[in-house]
Design an enzyme around this catalytic site. Structure first.
Site, PDB file in Angstrom:
ATOM      1  N   ASP A  26       0.926  15.746  -9.541  1.00 14.74           N
ATOM      2  CA  ASP A  26       1.569  14.498  -9.951  1.00 14.74           C
ATOM      3  C   ASP A  26       0.758  13.918 -11.105  1.00 14.74           C
ATOM      4  O   ASP A  26      -0.265  13.271 -10.897  1.00 14.74           O
ATOM      5  CB  ASP A  26       1.642  13.522  -8.768  1.00 14.74           C
ATOM      6  CG  ASP A  26       2.353  12.233  -9.144  1.00 14.74           C
ATOM      7  OD1 ASP A  26       2.669  12.049 -10.347  1.00 14.74           O
ATOM      8  OD2 ASP A  26       2.594  11.411  -8.246  1.00 14.74           O
ATOM      9  N   TYR A  77      -0.720   7.977  -4.643  1.00 10.91           N
ATOM     10  CA  TYR A  77       0.624   7.391  -4.680  1.00 10.91           C
ATOM     11  C   TYR A  77       1.519   8.314  -5.481  1.00 10.91           C
ATOM     12  O   TYR A  77       1.162   8.752  -6.574  1.00 10.91           O
ATOM     13  CB  TYR A  77       0.576   6.007  -5.338  1.00 10.91           C
ATOM     14  CG  TYR A  77       1.929   5.339  -5.483  1.00 10.91           C
ATOM     15  CD1 TYR A  77       2.663   4.953  -4.363  1.00 10.91           C
ATOM     16  CD2 TYR A  77       2.465   5.081  -6.749  1.00 10.91           C
ATOM     17  CE1 TYR A  77       3.895   4.328  -4.502  1.00 10.91           C
ATOM     18  CE2 TYR A  77       3.702   4.448  -6.889  1.00 10.91           C
ATOM     19  CZ  TYR A  77       4.411   4.080  -5.762  1.00 10.91           C
ATOM     20  OH  TYR A  77       5.632   3.452  -5.901  1.00 10.91           O
ATOM     21  N   LYS A  79       5.597   7.569 -17.098  1.00 17.82           N
ATOM     22  CA  LYS A  79       4.767   6.616 -17.854  1.00 17.82           C
ATOM     23  C   LYS A  79       4.666   6.958 -19.356  1.00 17.82           C
ATOM     24  O   LYS A  79       5.611   6.693 -20.082  1.00 17.82           O
ATOM     25  CB  LYS A  79       3.418   6.460 -17.154  1.00 17.82           C
ATOM     26  CG  LYS A  79       3.643   5.879 -15.738  1.00 17.82           C
ATOM     27  CD  LYS A  79       2.434   5.335 -15.032  1.00 17.82           C
ATOM     28  CE  LYS A  79       2.834   4.547 -13.794  1.00 17.82           C
ATOM     29  NZ  LYS A  79       2.560   5.157 -12.510  1.00 17.82           N
TER      30      LYS A  79
HETATM   31  C1  LIG Z   1       3.451   5.341 -11.278  1.00 18.54           C
HETATM   32  C2  LIG Z   1       3.330   6.575 -10.485  1.00 18.54           C
HETATM   33  C3  LIG Z   1       4.424   7.134  -9.809  1.00 18.54           C
HETATM   34  C4  LIG Z   1       5.747   6.435  -9.705  1.00 18.54           C
HETATM   35  O1  LIG Z   1       6.378   6.259 -10.929  1.00 18.54           O
HETATM   36  P1  LIG Z   1       7.513   5.131 -11.046  1.00 18.54           P
HETATM   37  O2  LIG Z   1       8.035   5.329 -12.427  1.00 18.54           O
HETATM   38  O3  LIG Z   1       6.847   3.821 -10.830  1.00 18.54           O
HETATM   39  O4  LIG Z   1       8.531   5.424 -10.010  1.00 18.54           O
HETATM   40  C5  LIG Z   1       4.255   8.345  -9.191  1.00 18.54           C
HETATM   41  N1  LIG Z   1       3.078   8.983  -9.202  1.00 18.54           N
HETATM   42  C6  LIG Z   1       2.000   8.473  -9.832  1.00 18.54           C
HETATM   43  C7  LIG Z   1       0.719   9.241  -9.834  1.00 18.54           C
HETATM   44  C8  LIG Z   1       2.081   7.238 -10.469  1.00 18.54           C
HETATM   45  O5  LIG Z   1       0.994   6.721 -11.042  1.00 18.54           O
END
Ligand SMILES: *Cc1c(COP(=O)(O)O)cnc(C)c1O
Length: 432
Positions: free
Chosen positions: A242, A142, A270
């Site tokens: 990511d 994701y 995060k």
């Molecule tokens: C949470 C997450 C996102 C998206 O971040 P948001 O702040 O919710 O838009 C993208 N990539 C990874 C790996 C994530 O865990």
């Protein structure tokens, strides 16, 4: 009727599904979401004033524990000087300098307000830099909810959408957009080699979670990451890590510091905002300098580098950089996982566990999965029962079998023992 039920009914009238992000819903496990009234350390309290040990920690950010006094103080101090200026501040430089020094692959960084923005902007930059359209992503990873990345996009979509083969994971995403997104199985080195052999000169970027945390927890195989690095370099494509979830969560230098591979661009979020809306993308100066105002790739944000969020992020990164933080966090998390495993074994329930730093996965299968396909073979019924049994015992797990879990430094031995005791009772209950 309890207060959570009352609030849920009220919420559903004005907010679709009663939640502002679908992963907060209890659709997979059934029941009513808990409305949080306050939190402290490893605990939160719901609308009925019931206390839970939190094993989501805002899906990662709260690594120092809820309402950490030093972070609260830093935020209050920043807020007293106003919340947003639309002009640069010294704090943004400090945060950028700190991240660049903690993650050497990042020479320059641009701040945004969500992980979604970070990955979306990194992709645009990679496309602008290479002059190519195609991107490669992996099944079950994701990367936020930008259109071109909503293809086989992991937990939230896996839990809620009816994802059919080769289609966008969400309705409202044009086929015309996702036709530029090539999706391969995670950890499948041969598939990656094959796609580069076929279309290598059209691929702008490979984007991946170096430790996948959105199809439960799945570690990348070293040869898979090495192949991604080698092939992107050979073919002039950009390797995007990511690390929105793993950055400052699995180690101070992120997953990349554990795996020894240097990406071209890294997305963060995060933990770097300590629970405030804050994220970033950064990497090689040569690529980052293509961004506006220097270059032709446009990217902007009214609240980017928000001073209150910067204050929370700076203090959080100061706390995690203290001596022994990650050793302690990883030790407590491993202790929790071996406790859960032992409790499951006592009840003869097939169960596997894994963890890295303050991030963990548990699976109702007999072995730790290595791909999305394997994750989906876990026993969802057993998970649902376990989830509700744990909830009754005052332990709050992610309401989906496809999500990873998160600890904080405040999940100490005493808290871990409480969780393991709750798990022993819960496994006994579901065995019946
Ligand atoms: C949470 C997450 C996102 C998206 O971040 P948001 O702040 O919710 O838009 C993208 N990539 C990874 C790996 C994530 O865990």
């Amino acid at each position: 009727m309890g207060q959570n039920e009352v609030l849920f009914e009220r919420a559903q009238k004005v907010i679709p599904g009663g939640v502002n992000s679908p992963v907060r819903a209890f659709r997979q496990v059934g029941g009513v979401p808990r409305f949080v009234s306050k939190a402290s350390g490893p605990y939160f309290w719901d609308a009925d004033n019931k206390r839970y040990i939190d094993l989501i920690m805002s899906w990662g950010p709260m690594i120092a524990g809820h309402a950490h006094p030093e972070i609260v103080e830093a935020v209050q101090k920043a807020a007293a000087t106003s919340f947003s200026f639309g002009a640069p501040t010294e704090g943004e430089i400090e945060l950028a300098e700190r991240i660049c020094s903690l993650m050497p692959s990042i020479e320059q960084i641009r701040m945004v307000s969500s992980g979604t923005e970070a990955t979306m902007s990194a992709l645009r930059l990679a496309r602008g830099y290479t002059g190519r359209d195609l991107i490669v992503k992996f099944e079950g990873c994701y990367h936020g909810h930008a259109d071109s990345l909503l293809v086989k996009a992991g937990s939230g979509l896996l839990t809620f959408a009816d994802s059919t083969q080769n289609a966008p994971s969400s309705s409202g995403v044009p086929q015309d957009v996702v036709k530029h997104t090539l999706v391969l199985p995670y950890n499948d080195t041969a598939a990656l080699e094959a796609i580069f052999q076929k279309q290598g000169d059209q691929i702008a970027a490979v984007i991946l979670e170096p430790i996948a945390g959105n199809m439960n927890l799945i570690k990348a195989k070293p040869e898979f990451l090495a192949a991604a690095r080698k092939l992107t370099s050979q073919h002039g494509a950009v390797l995007i890590y990511d690390e929105v979830m793993t950055g400052f969560r699995v180690a101070l230098g992120g997953a990349q510091s554990l795996q020894g591979i240097t990406p071209d661009l890294t997305c963060l979020g995060k933990v770097m905002g300590g629970g405030m809306p804050m994220a970033a993308f950064g990497g090689k100066k040569e690529i980052m300098s293509k961004l506006a105002p220097l270059g032709a790739v446009y990217q902007a944000g009214t609240l980017s580098g928000n001073p209150v969020a910067v204050a929370a992020g700076l203090k959080t990164l100061e706390i995690v950089a203290r001596e022994g933080f990650y050793e302690c966090l990883a030790g407590q998390t491993q202790k929790l996982m071996s406790g859960l495993k032992m409790a499951a074994d006592q009840a003869s329930i097939p169960f596997a566990v894994d963890s890295v730093g303050g991030m963990f996965g548990f699976y109702f299968t007999s072995a730790v999965p290595t791909s999305f396909a394997e994750v989906t073979q876990s026993n969802i019924e057993a998970f649902k029962h376990f989830f509700h049994a744990m909830l009754d015992e005052g332990v709050y797990l992610a309401p989906s079998a496809y999500e990873a879990g998160f600890t904080s430094i405040t999940h100490d031995n005493a808290v871990v023992d409480q969780i393991v005791k709750a798990a022993q009772k819960s496994f006994q209950k579901i065995q019946k």
